[in-house]
Scaffold this motif. Structure first.
Motif, PDB file in Angstrom:
ATOM      1  N   TYR A 146       0.845  -1.200   0.000  1.00  0.00           N
ATOM      2  CA  TYR A 146       0.000   0.000   0.000  1.00  0.00           C
ATOM      3  C   TYR A 146       0.876   1.243   0.000  1.00  0.00           C
ATOM      4  CZ  TYR A 146      -4.027  -2.941   1.087  1.00  0.00           C
ATOM      5  OH  TYR A 146      -5.011  -3.889   1.045  1.00  0.00           O
ATOM      6  N   THR A 147       0.273   2.380  -0.354  1.00  0.00           N
ATOM      7  CA  THR A 147       1.001   3.636  -0.449  1.00  0.00           C
ATOM      8  C   THR A 147       0.583   4.574   0.669  1.00  0.00           C
ATOM      9  OG1 THR A 147       1.126   3.403  -2.854  1.00  0.00           O
ATOM     10  CG2 THR A 147       1.519   5.598  -1.953  1.00  0.00           C
ATOM     11  N   ILE A 148       1.569   5.284   1.222  1.00  0.00           N
ATOM     12  CA  ILE A 148       1.322   6.329   2.203  1.00  0.00           C
ATOM     13  C   ILE A 148       1.487   7.658   1.479  1.00  0.00           C
ATOM     14  CG2 ILE A 148       2.166   7.408   4.316  1.00  0.00           C
ATOM     15  CD1 ILE A 148       3.145   4.588   5.151  1.00  0.00           C
ATOM     16  N   TYR A 149       0.398   8.420   1.383  1.00  0.00           N
ATOM     17  CA  TYR A 149       0.412   9.737   0.747  1.00  0.00           C
ATOM     18  C   TYR A 149       0.450  10.792   1.847  1.00  0.00           C
ATOM     19  CZ  TYR A 149      -1.213   7.194  -3.384  1.00  0.00           C
ATOM     20  OH  TYR A 149      -1.339   6.312  -4.432  1.00  0.00           O
ATOM     21  N   TYR A 150       1.335  11.767   1.689  1.00  0.00           N
ATOM     22  CA  TYR A 150       1.396  12.858   2.657  1.00  0.00           C
ATOM     23  C   TYR A 150       1.564  14.160   1.896  1.00  0.00           C
ATOM     24  CZ  TYR A 150       6.414  13.246   1.890  1.00  0.00           C
ATOM     25  OH  TYR A 150       7.643  13.442   1.321  1.00  0.00           O
ATOM     26  N   ALA A 151       1.229  15.274   2.549  1.00  0.00           N
ATOM     27  CA  ALA A 151       1.289  16.565   1.876  1.00  0.00           C
ATOM     28  C   ALA A 151       1.915  17.600   2.787  1.00  0.00           C
ATOM     29  CB  ALA A 151      -0.111  17.016   1.485  1.00  0.00           C
ATOM     30  N   GLU A 205       6.757  24.283   6.196  1.00  0.00           N
ATOM     31  CA  GLU A 205       6.988  23.393   7.331  1.00  0.00           C
ATOM     32  C   GLU A 205       7.339  21.998   6.829  1.00  0.00           C
ATOM     33  OE1 GLU A 205       4.159  23.490  10.536  1.00  0.00           O
ATOM     34  OE2 GLU A 205       3.415  25.414   9.821  1.00  0.00           O
ATOM     35  N   ALA A 206       8.048  21.262   7.646  1.00  0.00           N
ATOM     36  CA  ALA A 206       8.456  19.907   7.273  1.00  0.00           C
ATOM     37  C   ALA A 206       7.388  18.896   7.680  1.00  0.00           C
ATOM     38  CB  ALA A 206       9.774  19.561   7.945  1.00  0.00           C
ATOM     39  N   TYR A 207       6.972  18.083   6.729  1.00  0.00           N
ATOM     40  CA  TYR A 207       6.043  16.983   6.982  1.00  0.00           C
ATOM     41  C   TYR A 207       6.633  15.729   6.354  1.00  0.00           C
ATOM     42  CZ  TYR A 207       2.630  20.461   8.396  1.00  0.00           C
ATOM     43  OH  TYR A 207       1.988  21.480   9.040  1.00  0.00           O
ATOM     44  N   VAL A 216       5.926   5.448  -0.428  1.00  0.00           N
ATOM     45  CA  VAL A 216       5.603   6.718   0.208  1.00  0.00           C
ATOM     46  C   VAL A 216       5.662   7.795  -0.856  1.00  0.00           C
ATOM     47  CG1 VAL A 216       6.204   8.332   2.042  1.00  0.00           C
ATOM     48  CG2 VAL A 216       6.628   5.890   2.362  1.00  0.00           C
ATOM     49  N   GLN A 217       4.592   8.599  -0.941  1.00  0.00           N
ATOM     50  CA  GLN A 217       4.523   9.596  -2.012  1.00  0.00           C
ATOM     51  C   GLN A 217       3.994  10.917  -1.473  1.00  0.00           C
ATOM     52  OE1 GLN A 217       2.477   8.254  -5.514  1.00  0.00           O
ATOM     53  NE2 GLN A 217       2.239  10.322  -6.310  1.00  0.00           N
ATOM     54  N   GLN A 218       4.727  12.001  -1.797  1.00  0.00           N
ATOM     55  CA  GLN A 218       4.267  13.339  -1.423  1.00  0.00           C
ATOM     56  C   GLN A 218       3.243  13.810  -2.438  1.00  0.00           C
ATOM     57  OE1 GLN A 218       7.406  16.191  -0.952  1.00  0.00           O
ATOM     58  NE2 GLN A 218       6.053  17.747  -0.097  1.00  0.00           N
ATOM     59  N   ILE A 219       2.122  14.299  -1.951  1.00  0.00           N
ATOM     60  CA  ILE A 219       1.024  14.719  -2.838  1.00  0.00           C
ATOM     61  C   ILE A 219       1.402  15.976  -3.602  1.00  0.00           C
ATOM     62  CG2 ILE A 219      -1.372  15.507  -2.910  1.00  0.00           C
ATOM     63  CD1 ILE A 219      -1.851  13.739  -0.426  1.00  0.00           C
ATOM     64  N   ASN A 220       2.057  16.922  -2.932  1.00  0.00           N
ATOM     65  CA  ASN A 220       2.522  18.133  -3.603  1.00  0.00           C
ATOM     66  C   ASN A 220       3.978  18.339  -3.250  1.00  0.00           C
ATOM     67  OD1 ASN A 220       2.412  18.864  -0.980  1.00  0.00           O
ATOM     68  ND2 ASN A 220       1.356  20.789  -1.309  1.00  0.00           N
ATOM     69  N   SER A 221       4.605  19.287  -3.874  1.00  0.00           N
ATOM     70  CA  SER A 221       6.034  19.483  -3.613  1.00  0.00           C
ATOM     71  C   SER A 221       6.324  20.923  -3.206  1.00  0.00           C
ATOM     72  CB  SER A 221       6.852  19.099  -4.843  1.00  0.00           C
ATOM     73  OG  SER A 221       6.427  19.874  -5.943  1.00  0.00           O
ATOM     74  N   SER A 222       5.470  21.496  -2.359  1.00  0.00           N
ATOM     75  CA  SER A 222       5.648  22.899  -1.996  1.00  0.00           C
ATOM     76  C   SER A 222       6.715  23.117  -0.937  1.00  0.00           C
ATOM     77  CB  SER A 222       4.320  23.486  -1.522  1.00  0.00           C
ATOM     78  OG  SER A 222       3.916  22.863  -0.325  1.00  0.00           O
ATOM     79  N   SER A 223       7.124  22.078  -0.234  1.00  0.00           N
ATOM     80  CA  SER A 223       8.131  22.243   0.814  1.00  0.00           C
ATOM     81  C   SER A 223       9.377  21.440   0.495  1.00  0.00           C
ATOM     82  CB  SER A 223       7.580  21.799   2.167  1.00  0.00           C
ATOM     83  OG  SER A 223       8.611  21.844   3.132  1.00  0.00           O
ATOM     84  N   GLN A 224      10.510  22.119   0.527  1.00  0.00           N
ATOM     85  CA  GLN A 224      11.775  21.434   0.299  1.00  0.00           C
ATOM     86  C   GLN A 224      12.236  20.687   1.537  1.00  0.00           C
ATOM     87  OE1 GLN A 224      14.854  24.276  -0.505  1.00  0.00           O
ATOM     88  NE2 GLN A 224      14.282  25.583   1.216  1.00  0.00           N
ATOM     89  N   GLY A 249       9.877  11.640   2.476  1.00  0.00           N
ATOM     90  CA  GLY A 249       9.016  10.457   2.552  1.00  0.00           C
ATOM     91  C   GLY A 249       9.206   9.710   3.848  1.00  0.00           C
ATOM     92  N   ILE A 250      10.465   9.458   4.208  1.00  0.00           N
ATOM     93  CA  ILE A 250      10.800   8.787   5.469  1.00  0.00           C
ATOM     94  C   ILE A 250      11.864   9.622   6.158  1.00  0.00           C
ATOM     95  CG2 ILE A 250      11.732   6.700   6.546  1.00  0.00           C
ATOM     96  CD1 ILE A 250      10.761   5.183   4.004  1.00  0.00           C
ATOM     97  N   TYR A 251      11.575   9.993   7.391  1.00  0.00           N
ATOM     98  CA  TYR A 251      12.527  10.796   8.159  1.00  0.00           C
ATOM     99  C   TYR A 251      12.883  10.047   9.428  1.00  0.00           C
ATOM    100  CZ  TYR A 251      14.701  14.695  10.567  1.00  0.00           C
ATOM    101  OH  TYR A 251      15.607  15.505  11.220  1.00  0.00           O
ATOM    102  N   ILE A 252      14.187   9.852   9.650  1.00  0.00           N
ATOM    103  CA  ILE A 252      14.662   9.169  10.852  1.00  0.00           C
ATOM    104  C   ILE A 252      15.339  10.203  11.737  1.00  0.00           C
ATOM    105  CG2 ILE A 252      16.124   7.344  11.778  1.00  0.00           C
ATOM    106  CD1 ILE A 252      15.833   5.955   9.027  1.00  0.00           C
ATOM    107  N   ASP A 253      14.700  10.486  12.869  1.00  0.00           N
ATOM    108  CA  ASP A 253      15.226  11.450  13.817  1.00  0.00           C
ATOM    109  C   ASP A 253      16.413  10.841  14.543  1.00  0.00           C
ATOM    110  OD1 ASP A 253      15.665  13.490  15.600  1.00  0.00           O
ATOM    111  OD2 ASP A 253      13.621  13.547  16.373  1.00  0.00           O
TER     112      ASP A 253
END
Length: 123
Positions: free
Chosen positions: A76-81, A86-88, A105-113, A117-121
């Motif tokens: 399955y796909t995880i869509y985020y925007a 701000e960072a999401y 993992v797919q970003q719906i839009n690309s307004s934030s640099q 898709g996956i962020y490891i703190d």
């Protein structure tokens, strides 16, 4: 049937019943947990989670802050925007020993640099 044969047969039946009970108990304790919406993964260290459908979020979708868990997206796909600077993230991880399997993992839009898709703190 001799007394000894009855004893052995009775012992085998009790043993098999106990073994079946233990198998069902272990399956109940280590059962996989379904995930059908965005948010924090609820749970316990050592748990395996799996997606039941595509997930959509207008921000960060999944937050994993429990160590030693597995997330199986099952294709399955995880869509985020991100609608601002701000960072999401599609999946935000702030725990050790997290395993991801079969995830898209797919970003719906690309307004934030700053979004990923996956962020490891590095906590």
């Amino acid at each position: 049937m001799s007394v000894m044969m009855k004893f052995i047969l009775n012992y085998k039946v009790k043993f098999l019943c106990t073994l079946l009970f233990l198998v069902f108990l272990v399956q109940a304790v280590f059962a996989d947990t379904p995930v059908s919406s965005c948010g924090y993964l609820p749970g316990v260290s050592g748990e395996t989670y799996y997606l039941t459908k595509n997930l959509n979020s207008y921000g960060t979708c999944l937050i994993i802050d429990i160590p030693n868990v597995t997330l199986d997206c099952r294709g399955y796909t995880i869509y985020y925007a991100s609608w601002s600077d701000e960072a999401y993230y599609g999946i935000y991880i702030s725990a050790n020993y997290v395993r991801l399997k079969n995830c898209k993992v797919q970003q719906i839009n690309s307004s934030s640099q700053y979004s990923h898709g996956i962020y490891i703190d590095s906590s």
